[in-house]
Design an enzyme around this catalytic site. Structure first.
Site, PDB file in Angstrom:
ATOM      1  CD  GLN A   1      -2.816  -1.195   0.092  1.00 52.57           C
ATOM      2  OE1 GLN A   1      -3.375  -0.181  -0.310  1.00 52.57           O
ATOM      3  NE2 GLN A   1      -2.967  -2.374  -0.494  1.00 52.57           N
TER       4      GLN A   1
ATOM      5  CG  LEU B   1       6.132   5.269   2.536  1.00 53.25           C
ATOM      6  CD1 LEU B   1       7.139   6.411   2.588  1.00 53.25           C
ATOM      7  CD2 LEU B   1       6.479   4.237   3.588  1.00 53.25           C
ATOM      8  CG  HIS B   2      -0.848   2.432   4.205  1.00 51.14           C
ATOM      9  ND1 HIS B   2      -1.343   2.083   5.435  1.00 51.14           N
ATOM     10  CD2 HIS B   2      -0.171   1.352   3.740  1.00 51.14           C
ATOM     11  CE1 HIS B   2      -0.989   0.832   5.709  1.00 51.14           C
ATOM     12  NE2 HIS B   2      -0.275   0.369   4.694  1.00 51.14           N
ATOM     13  CG  MET B   3      -2.398   6.213   9.523  1.00 48.50           C
ATOM     14  SD  MET B   3      -1.814   7.902   9.671  1.00 48.50           S
ATOM     15  CE  MET B   3      -2.389   8.294  11.285  1.00 48.50           C
TER      16      MET B   3
ATOM     17  CB  ALA C   1       3.419   7.081   6.834  1.00 45.71           C
TER      18      ALA C   1
END
Length: 88
Positions: A12, A14-16, A19
């Site tokens: 996915q 650098l999603h939440m 990250a």
């Protein structure tokens, strides 16, 4: 200043969650840490900056570190990204 290029392998990007893992690790480093992506220089210690950069899986990025712990920060950043930040 030291730098290295690497590729984002998280499915996915650098999603939440990844990250946050990355930013938290970089905040502990006594140096400036930047991500170079698509001609932009992103503050790797800012969750909003990293998330707004929309770095997807397969993106080639460069990590730049400058300061007292630059070598350690660079090794840590590259290792985290290459490990998948817990998503692999």
């Amino acid at each position: 200043m030291v730098s290295a290029k690497t590729k984002v392998i998280n499915p996915q990007g650098l999603h939440m969650r990844p990250a946050q893992v990355f930013v938290s690790a970089m905040k502990d480093m006594d140096c400036d840490v930047r991500i170079l992506f698509n001609g932009k220089s992103i503050d790797a210690k800012s969750i909003m900056s990293v998330m707004l950069s929309c770095i997807k899986q397969g993106a080639e990025i460069e990590i730049q570190c400058s300061g007292p712990q630059e070598e350690e920060a660079l090794m840590k950043a590259v290792a985290l990204l290459e490990s998948g930040l817990g998503d692999m």
